[in-house]
Enzyme design. Structure first.
Site, PDB file in Angstrom:
ATOM      1  N   GLN A 146      -1.743  -5.814  -4.554  1.00 31.68           N
ATOM      2  CA  GLN A 146      -1.962  -4.864  -5.659  1.00 31.68           C
ATOM      3  C   GLN A 146      -2.876  -3.722  -5.186  1.00 31.68           C
ATOM      4  O   GLN A 146      -2.870  -3.401  -4.012  1.00 31.68           O
ATOM      5  CB  GLN A 146      -2.535  -5.564  -6.908  1.00 31.68           C
ATOM      6  CG  GLN A 146      -1.556  -6.517  -7.589  1.00 31.68           C
ATOM      7  CD  GLN A 146      -1.415  -7.869  -6.921  1.00 31.68           C
ATOM      8  OE1 GLN A 146      -2.378  -8.545  -6.685  1.00 31.68           O
ATOM      9  NE2 GLN A 146      -0.200  -8.275  -6.626  1.00 31.68           N
ATOM     10  N   GLY A 153       1.045   7.826   7.810  1.00 35.36           N
ATOM     11  CA  GLY A 153       2.404   7.286   7.841  1.00 35.36           C
ATOM     12  C   GLY A 153       3.418   8.388   7.573  1.00 35.36           C
ATOM     13  O   GLY A 153       3.234   9.181   6.650  1.00 35.36           O
ATOM     14  N   VAL A 154       4.469   8.436   8.387  1.00 34.08           N
ATOM     15  CA  VAL A 154       5.512   9.447   8.178  1.00 34.08           C
ATOM     16  C   VAL A 154       6.910   8.814   8.125  1.00 34.08           C
ATOM     17  O   VAL A 154       7.902   9.453   8.431  1.00 34.08           O
ATOM     18  CB  VAL A 154       5.454  10.563   9.259  1.00 34.08           C
ATOM     19  CG1 VAL A 154       4.209  11.409   9.093  1.00 34.08           C
ATOM     20  CG2 VAL A 154       5.526   9.988  10.667  1.00 34.08           C
ATOM     21  N   LYS A 165       3.143  -2.633   5.749  1.00 33.18           N
ATOM     22  CA  LYS A 165       3.429  -1.923   7.003  1.00 33.18           C
ATOM     23  C   LYS A 165       2.188  -1.879   7.898  1.00 33.18           C
ATOM     24  O   LYS A 165       2.262  -2.127   9.097  1.00 33.18           O
ATOM     25  CB  LYS A 165       3.913  -0.495   6.687  1.00 33.18           C
ATOM     26  CG  LYS A 165       4.195   0.327   7.921  1.00 33.18           C
ATOM     27  CD  LYS A 165       4.518   1.773   7.550  1.00 33.18           C
ATOM     28  CE  LYS A 165       4.447   2.652   8.796  1.00 33.18           C
ATOM     29  NZ  LYS A 165       4.463   4.072   8.484  1.00 33.18           N
ATOM     30  N   THR A 208      -3.610  -6.388 -13.181  1.00 28.16           N
ATOM     31  CA  THR A 208      -3.220  -7.752 -12.846  1.00 28.16           C
ATOM     32  C   THR A 208      -4.396  -8.675 -13.176  1.00 28.16           C
ATOM     33  O   THR A 208      -5.405  -8.234 -13.726  1.00 28.16           O
ATOM     34  CB  THR A 208      -2.755  -7.840 -11.377  1.00 28.16           C
ATOM     35  OG1 THR A 208      -2.145  -9.122 -11.171  1.00 28.16           O
ATOM     36  CG2 THR A 208      -3.908  -7.655 -10.385  1.00 28.16           C
ATOM     37  N   GLU A 258       1.120   0.858  -1.840  1.00 27.34           N
ATOM     38  CA  GLU A 258       0.679   1.993  -1.021  1.00 27.34           C
ATOM     39  C   GLU A 258       1.221   1.907   0.405  1.00 27.34           C
ATOM     40  O   GLU A 258       1.146   2.890   1.162  1.00 27.34           O
ATOM     41  CB  GLU A 258      -0.867   2.038  -0.971  1.00 27.34           C
ATOM     42  CG  GLU A 258      -1.557   2.216  -2.319  1.00 27.34           C
ATOM     43  CD  GLU A 258      -1.846   0.888  -3.017  1.00 27.34           C
ATOM     44  OE1 GLU A 258      -1.349  -0.156  -2.539  1.00 27.34           O
ATOM     45  OE2 GLU A 258      -2.565   0.898  -4.029  1.00 27.34           O
ATOM     46  N   ASP A 278       5.418  11.967   4.784  1.00 29.40           N
ATOM     47  CA  ASP A 278       6.767  12.530   4.995  1.00 29.40           C
ATOM     48  C   ASP A 278       7.476  12.809   3.670  1.00 29.40           C
ATOM     49  O   ASP A 278       8.259  13.752   3.563  1.00 29.40           O
ATOM     50  CB  ASP A 278       7.613  11.555   5.824  1.00 29.40           C
ATOM     51  CG  ASP A 278       7.641  10.156   5.221  1.00 29.40           C
ATOM     52  OD1 ASP A 278       6.554   9.551   5.090  1.00 29.40           O
ATOM     53  OD2 ASP A 278       8.742   9.675   4.871  1.00 29.40           O
ATOM     54  N   GLY A 320      12.249  -4.485  -8.554  1.00 27.43           N
ATOM     55  CA  GLY A 320      13.288  -3.457  -8.455  1.00 27.43           C
ATOM     56  C   GLY A 320      13.148  -2.349  -9.506  1.00 27.43           C
ATOM     57  O   GLY A 320      13.979  -1.442  -9.575  1.00 27.43           O
ATOM     58  N   THR A 355       9.191  -6.108  -5.756  1.00 24.30           N
ATOM     59  CA  THR A 355       9.309  -7.420  -6.385  1.00 24.30           C
ATOM     60  C   THR A 355      10.336  -7.413  -7.513  1.00 24.30           C
ATOM     61  O   THR A 355      11.167  -8.309  -7.603  1.00 24.30           O
ATOM     62  CB  THR A 355       7.923  -7.861  -6.920  1.00 24.30           C
ATOM     63  OG1 THR A 355       7.047  -7.938  -5.800  1.00 24.30           O
ATOM     64  CG2 THR A 355       7.972  -9.221  -7.598  1.00 24.30           C
ATOM     65  N   LYS A 371       0.725  -1.412   2.206  1.00 26.27           N
ATOM     66  CA  LYS A 371      -0.180  -2.372   2.846  1.00 26.27           C
ATOM     67  C   LYS A 371       0.543  -3.217   3.896  1.00 26.27           C
ATOM     68  O   LYS A 371       0.034  -3.460   4.983  1.00 26.27           O
ATOM     69  CB  LYS A 371      -0.805  -3.294   1.777  1.00 26.27           C
ATOM     70  CG  LYS A 371      -1.660  -2.548   0.764  1.00 26.27           C
ATOM     71  CD  LYS A 371      -2.156  -3.452  -0.341  1.00 26.27           C
ATOM     72  CE  LYS A 371      -1.103  -3.890  -1.314  1.00 26.27           C
ATOM     73  NZ  LYS A 371      -0.516  -2.834  -2.158  1.00 26.27           N
TER      74      LYS A 371
HETATM   75  P1  GDP Z   1       2.805  -2.594  -0.345  1.00 26.48           P
HETATM   76  O1  GDP Z   1       3.036  -3.410  -1.560  1.00 26.48           O
HETATM   77  O2  GDP Z   1       1.513  -1.845  -0.385  1.00 26.48           O
HETATM   78  O3  GDP Z   1       2.954  -3.368   0.942  1.00 26.48           O
HETATM   79  O4  GDP Z   1       3.942  -1.479  -0.344  1.00 26.48           O
HETATM   80  P2  GDP Z   1       5.507  -1.715  -0.643  1.00 26.48           P
HETATM   81  O5  GDP Z   1       6.121  -2.354   0.524  1.00 26.48           O
HETATM   82  O6  GDP Z   1       5.709  -2.354  -1.965  1.00 26.48           O
HETATM   83  O7  GDP Z   1       5.974  -0.223  -0.836  1.00 26.48           O
HETATM   84  C1  GDP Z   1       5.831   0.721   0.164  1.00 26.48           C
HETATM   85  C2  GDP Z   1       7.220   1.274   0.486  1.00 26.48           C
HETATM   86  O8  GDP Z   1       7.075   2.448   1.262  1.00 26.48           O
HETATM   87  C3  GDP Z   1       8.038   0.321   1.347  1.00 26.48           C
HETATM   88  O9  GDP Z   1       9.398   0.523   1.071  1.00 26.48           O
HETATM   89  C4  GDP Z   1       7.715   0.771   2.770  1.00 26.48           C
HETATM   90  O10 GDP Z   1       8.758   0.461   3.699  1.00 26.48           O
HETATM   91  C5  GDP Z   1       7.591   2.259   2.576  1.00 26.48           C
HETATM   92  N1  GDP Z   1       6.639   2.949   3.452  1.00 26.48           N
HETATM   93  C6  GDP Z   1       5.438   2.529   3.919  1.00 26.48           C
HETATM   94  N2  GDP Z   1       4.823   3.512   4.607  1.00 26.48           N
HETATM   95  C7  GDP Z   1       5.660   4.579   4.565  1.00 26.48           C
HETATM   96  C8  GDP Z   1       5.577   5.927   5.061  1.00 26.48           C
HETATM   97  O11 GDP Z   1       4.604   6.339   5.673  1.00 26.48           O
HETATM   98  N3  GDP Z   1       6.638   6.744   4.780  1.00 26.48           N
HETATM   99  C9  GDP Z   1       7.744   6.321   4.074  1.00 26.48           C
HETATM  100  N4  GDP Z   1       8.727   7.188   3.849  1.00 26.48           N
HETATM  101  N5  GDP Z   1       7.847   5.070   3.612  1.00 26.48           N
HETATM  102  C10 GDP Z   1       6.807   4.225   3.840  1.00 26.48           C
HETATM  103  P1  IMO Z   2       1.706  -4.972  -4.254  1.00 26.99           P
HETATM  104  O1  IMO Z   2       0.877  -6.021  -3.549  1.00 26.99           O
HETATM  105  C1  IMO Z   2       2.486  -2.652  -7.866  1.00 26.99           C
HETATM  106  C2  IMO Z   2       1.542  -4.579 -11.696  1.00 26.99           C
HETATM  107  C3  IMO Z   2       2.702  -4.943 -12.618  1.00 26.99           C
HETATM  108  C4  IMO Z   2       2.019  -4.796 -13.971  1.00 26.99           C
HETATM  109  C5  IMO Z   2       0.610  -5.315 -13.695  1.00 26.99           C
HETATM  110  C6  IMO Z   2       0.407  -6.780 -14.084  1.00 26.99           C
HETATM  111  O2  IMO Z   2       3.131  -4.983  -3.852  1.00 26.99           O
HETATM  112  O3  IMO Z   2       1.064  -3.638  -4.184  1.00 26.99           O
HETATM  113  P2  IMO Z   2       1.207  -9.072 -13.001  1.00 26.99           P
HETATM  114  O4  IMO Z   2       2.586  -9.600 -12.726  1.00 26.99           O
HETATM  115  O5  IMO Z   2       0.353  -8.976 -11.777  1.00 26.99           O
HETATM  116  O6  IMO Z   2       0.518  -9.796 -14.116  1.00 26.99           O
HETATM  117  O7  IMO Z   2       1.465  -7.584 -13.553  1.00 26.99           O
HETATM  118  O8  IMO Z   2       0.403  -5.169 -12.304  1.00 26.99           O
HETATM  119  N1  IMO Z   2       1.644  -5.132 -10.316  1.00 26.99           N
HETATM  120  C7  IMO Z   2       1.939  -4.402  -9.240  1.00 26.99           C
HETATM  121  N2  IMO Z   2       2.275  -3.099  -9.122  1.00 26.99           N
HETATM  122  N3  IMO Z   2       2.350  -3.416  -6.757  1.00 26.99           N
HETATM  123  C8  IMO Z   2       1.992  -4.724  -6.865  1.00 26.99           C
HETATM  124  O9  IMO Z   2       1.717  -5.475  -5.788  1.00 26.99           O
HETATM  125  C9  IMO Z   2       1.802  -5.271  -8.139  1.00 26.99           C
HETATM  126  N4  IMO Z   2       1.470  -6.506  -8.599  1.00 26.99           N
HETATM  127  C10 IMO Z   2       1.365  -6.395  -9.922  1.00 26.99           C
HETATM  128  O10 IMO Z   2       3.781  -4.054 -12.465  1.00 26.99           O
HETATM  129  O11 IMO Z   2       1.898  -3.431 -14.289  1.00 26.99           O
END
Ligand code: GDP
Ligand code: IMO
Ligand code: MG
Length: 428
Positions: A215, A416-417, A18, A230, A14, A324, A293, A291, A16
């Site tokens: 997560q 966030g934008v 950032k 998870t 989501e 955004d 890709g 993580t 987190k």
């Molecule tokens: P997390 O696991 O909750 O920390 O989120 P991730 O880092 O896995 O995924 C969020 C993605 O969205 C990352 O590539 C961030 O750089 C990007 N991101 C976070 N906030 C915003 C936002 O407000 N707008 C856009 N366009 N990207 C954002």
């Molecule tokens: P952040 O912290 C999105 C998902 C995996 C799979 C399920 C179980 O970046 O938000 P696991 O390896 O934990 O046993 O996988 O949970 N999953 C996530 N999806 N963001 C994550 O972490 C995730 N961590 C695990 O894709 O569906």
């Protein structure tokens, strides 16, 4: 001073990382309390894109101490690589200074990763998370506290039996395990301690702590879309517990919430899109797992999910992210309920099979124009500099925020934008 908890309210990713990087400016400690390197948290500082899997996102603030808490499962090899990358890219050396690993945290060993590699059902990240938590619950896991007490012969026998039973060809040896454990001790002995006591003392000194969730609520082992979840409790109830401090210390619980929704891995997602709108979210939002890709599945905002997350977590505020990304869509949809077997429902069903049969019920709203990343950053700077909050956003975007806020019943404290640290508009 009390603690702030940052939690994902949907299926993870989501934004987190950032937000944690942002609020860590005013904190002395950032602690992870569950999960492991299944997490992928992104922080964008201008041209620099940092991705953290085990390191708390507060590492970007040199005055911040970092904790890998009791409730985590830690892969020491991944941690070592992440720390080395941080230092090689100009960061300070936190080992022996400001990073602390809980003696109670469990260690992910190579055989956990081999076992997780066999998963075909859940779509795990393959990082050994589930098998490591399974050993913890079975009371056969290895914790950092017991590194020098481990019986490698018994461990190797047990691990090889588990690998054979699972149909995995890989094997481990007692010698290899012994070398592994010595290496872990050599690399991390100056970081391993009772981190709950550190955090408790910090609170007594009036220092602010951020507890960084990984997560999201719908991936929670108890409250998520089981079995497509998870293996840890990702929710508020575990934030203090997994960090070794009591819940009375927590005063702020921020639910990080995407303006739409994404999911990686298997399991139903009622608002999932297979059309141009979904492609727009995926491409404009760069929705690829941090993580693994893997492409993230995208869909409209789901209020049923959010209502569930709010009930479980009692967010005191919501940080809405990635607004955004919706720019350029003519019509915005919000799922306010599901149709399940001919009946309208407003709460998450308990089974994966029922969720898979749910059809979203939408309300619709007008969209707003697409801007470039730089233009959105400009909008955020202006809103914050002029102290006008969300009023600097296009009117339909303001309406969207207001509608979500009304439906969820919790204040949206920031929007966030863009990915950059500064592309966030604070409410005034
Ligand atoms: P997390 O696991 O909750 O920390 O989120 P991730 O880092 O896995 O995924 C969020 C993605 O969205 C990352 O590539 C961030 O750089 C990007 N991101 C976070 N906030 C915003 C936002 O407000 N707008 C856009 N366009 N990207 C954002
Ligand atoms: P952040 O912290 C999105 C998902 C995996 C799979 C399920 C179980 O970046 O938000 P696991 O390896 O934990 O046993 O996988 O949970 N999953 C996530 N999806 N963001 C994550 O972490 C995730 N961590 C695990 O894709 O569906
Ligand atoms: Mg992520």
């Amino acid at each position: 001073m009390p603690a702030t908890v940052v939690l994902g309210s949907q299926w993870g990713d989501e934004g987190k990382g950032k937000l944690v990087d942002r609020i860590a400016e005013k904190a002395s400690w950032v602690a992870r309390f569950q999960g492991g390197n299944n997490a992928g948290h992104t922080v964008v500082l201008g041209e620099r894109v940092l991705k953290f899997h085990l390191l708390p996102s507060g590492i970007t603030r040199e005055d911040c101490a970092l904790v890998l808490g009791d409730g985590m499962v830690v892969d020491p090899w991944v941690l070592d690589r992440e720390l080395n990358d941080w230092v090689e890219n100009g960061g300070d050396e936190p080992r022996g200074k400001r990073i602390f690993i809980s003696s109670r945290a469990h260690i992910i060993l190579p055989y956990h990763t081999y076992l997780d590699g066999l998963d075909k059902k859940i779509g795990t990240t393959g990082r050994g998370i589930g098998p490591a938590y399974a050993d913890k619950i079975n009371r056969i896991g290895l914790r950092f506290a017991e590194l020098d007490e481990a019986d490698v012969e018994i461990m190797a026998t047990r691990q090889n039996a588990a690998l054979a039973a699972a149909g995995c060809d890989q094997r481990v040896s007692a010698e290899e395990l012994s070398e592994n454990l010595s290496w872990i001790q050599e690399r991390f002995s100056n970081c391993i301690c009772d981190t709950g006591i550190l955090l408790d003392n910090a609170l007594k000194l009036g220092e602010r702590i951020v507890l960084e969730g990984a997560q999201g609520c719908l991936l929670d082992i108890d409250q998520g879309t089981y079995p497509y979840v998870t293996s840890s409790v990702t929710s508020r109830g575990n934030a203090g517990h997994g960090a070794g401090i009591h819940p009375g210390h927590i005063d702020t619980v921020i639910g990080i919430t995407k303006a739409y929704i994404t999911r990686v891995g298997n399991g139903a997602m009622p608002t999932e899109l297979y059309d141009a709108d979904g492609e727009h979210m995926g491409s404009v939002g760069h929705e690829f797992g941090t993580t693994t890709g893997r492409p993230r599945r995208c869909g409209w905002f789901d209020l049923v999910v959010m209502r569930h997350a709010q009930r479980v977590n009692g967010f005191t505020e919501i940080a809405l992210t990635k607004l955004d990304v919706l720019g350029g869509l003519d019509l915005l949809k919000i799922c306010v309920g599901y149709e399940l077997d001919g009946k309208e429902i407003h709460e998450m069903p308990a089974t994966a099979s029922a969720l898979a049969r749910c059809k979203p019920i939408y309300i619709e709203m007008p969209g707003f124009a697409q801007l470039s990343t730089a233009e959105w950053l400009g909008v955020a700077s202006k809103c914050n500099a002029d102290n006008i909050g969300f009023k600097g956003l296009p009117t339909p975007a303001q309406q969207y925020i207001k509608t979500l806020e009304g439906l969820i019943g919790v204040t949206i404290s920031s929007v966030g934008v863009g990915p950059d640290r500064d592309a966030t508009i604070d409410r005034v």
